[in-house]
Design a protein around this motif. Structure first.
Motif, short mmCIF file in Angstrom:
data_model
loop_
_atom_site.label_atom_id
_atom_site.label_comp_id
_atom_site.label_asym_id
_atom_site.label_seq_id
_atom_site.Cartn_x
_atom_site.Cartn_y
_atom_site.Cartn_z
N LEU A 161 -83.97 82.99 49.66
CA LEU A 161 -85.31 83.35 49.23
C LEU A 161 -85.21 84.36 48.10
O LEU A 161 -84.60 85.42 48.26
N SER B 282 -86.97 86.84 45.18
CA SER B 282 -88.17 87.53 44.70
C SER B 282 -88.32 87.18 43.23
O SER B 282 -87.40 86.65 42.59
N GLY C 232 -92.71 77.12 43.47
CA GLY C 232 -92.04 77.77 44.60
C GLY C 232 -90.62 77.32 44.87
O GLY C 232 -89.87 78.04 45.52
N SER D 61 -86.06 79.11 47.41
CA SER D 61 -87.47 79.19 47.03
C SER D 61 -87.76 80.61 46.57
O SER D 61 -87.02 81.56 46.87
N GLN E 209 -90.53 83.80 46.36
CA GLN E 209 -91.69 84.38 47.03
C GLN E 209 -92.56 85.07 45.98
O GLN E 209 -92.19 86.09 45.41
N HIS E 210 -93.75 84.49 45.75
CA HIS E 210 -94.64 85.03 44.74
C HIS E 210 -95.61 86.04 45.34
O HIS E 210 -95.93 85.99 46.53
N LYS E 211 -96.07 86.93 44.49
CA LYS E 211 -97.14 87.83 44.89
C LYS E 211 -98.44 87.04 44.94
O LYS E 211 -98.65 86.13 44.15
#
Length: 286
Positions: free
Chosen positions: A139, A141, A163, A234, A236-238
């Motif tokens: 994962l 950022s 994603g 993948s 991780q979006h805000k």
């Protein structure tokens, strides 16, 4: 309940005296002694009868073995050697396999009866267990993904689309100076749908037309099935602020035409984004 009262009072319980009347049988362990033929003695008496029967069978077998040896000594023809009927059966590998086979069949039938599934509905549970199996997926950022933009020759070149993160190091166009280098280290899903590769380098898909969303889906499928690129995790979006402005399209006439077609009921073709005007380029893999 007298025994409970005696335990509380401390008095010695009354001695049990077996009734004189009632059926009697010989005590199998003590000669010349008779015991009552009651339910409590049944298991012990039955086991003694079983042991007597086994001893009788064993003695008969020994006698047959003796006769067979005598015939062999006289040179007479004899049949195959007989096995001791009282010898305990040893469970071999075949017996163990049969036991587990019967156990599996019984368990499957029981699962079908109770849950409607031969596997006790383990299809969904196994899918959940796969999430605990270690893989090479990770994962990212947004900040970590940005470090894999090709500026460090010791790191892979990664891109993200909606994603999903892919390793595109083998693609020359994604190298520094390449035509698709602007996709490296970022999730530019919106650009894959609109063709605005300079201004839509974002994962924000709000307001896209059906054809543009189909374009994003096309490129997601392209990377997922490419023989030289592989998914590595993948990003991780805000969360996107729903009140924030939607990025403006680099080709306003294209947006206007799409709105007209949507109002008129004409279905747009499910194809990748077409070339846009100005300095934007079309994302076409070589």
């Amino acid at each position: 309940m007298s025994w409970l009262m005696n335990s509380v009072s401390g008095e010695e319980p009354e001695k049990y005296i077996e009734p004189a009347d009632g059926p009697k049988v010989a005590d199998p362990s003590i000669p010349n002694r008779m015991v009552a033929d009651k339910a409590a003695n049944k298991p012990f008496l039955a086991y003694k009868a079983y042991r007597d029967d086994q001893e009788k069978l064993h003695n008969e077998w020994l006698e047959r073995v003796k006769i067979r040896k005598e015939k062999i000594a006289r040179g007479e023809k004899v049949g195959p050697e007989e096995k001791d009927p009282t010898e305990p059966e040893e469970v071999g590998c075949l017996g163990i396999l049969k036991f587990f086979l019967y156990l599996i069949v019984f368990g499957a039938l029981a699962g079908k009866f109770f849950t409607g599934s031969y596997t006790w509905d383990h299809e969904n549970r196994l899918a959940q267990l796969k999430t605990f199996i270690p893989t090479d997926q990770r994962l990212f950022s947004e900040g970590t993904l940005a470090r894999f933009d090709g500026s460090d020759p010791d790191k892979a070149i990664l891109i993200a689309i909606d994603g999903d993160v892919y390793d595109v190091t083998n693609g020359k166009a994604y190298q520094p100076g390449g035509s698709y280098h602007h996709f490296a280290g970022i999730d530019a899903a919106r650009a894959f749908g609109t063709g605005c590769f300079q201004t839509h380098r974002t994962h924000d898909l709000r307001g896209l037309t059906e054809a543009e969303l189909a374009g994003v889906a096309h490129w997601k499928d392209f990377y997922a099935n490419h023989k030289e690129y592989r998914k590595v995790g993948s990003v991780q979006h805000k969360p996107i602020d729903p009140d924030s402005p939607i990025p403006e399209h680099c080709n306003p006439p294209k947006v206007a035409d799409a709105k007209v077609e949507k109002k008129s009921g004409n279905k747009q073709e499910d194809t990748p984004p077409a070339p846009s005007r100005g300095k934007e380029t079309v994302h076409e893999e070589l």
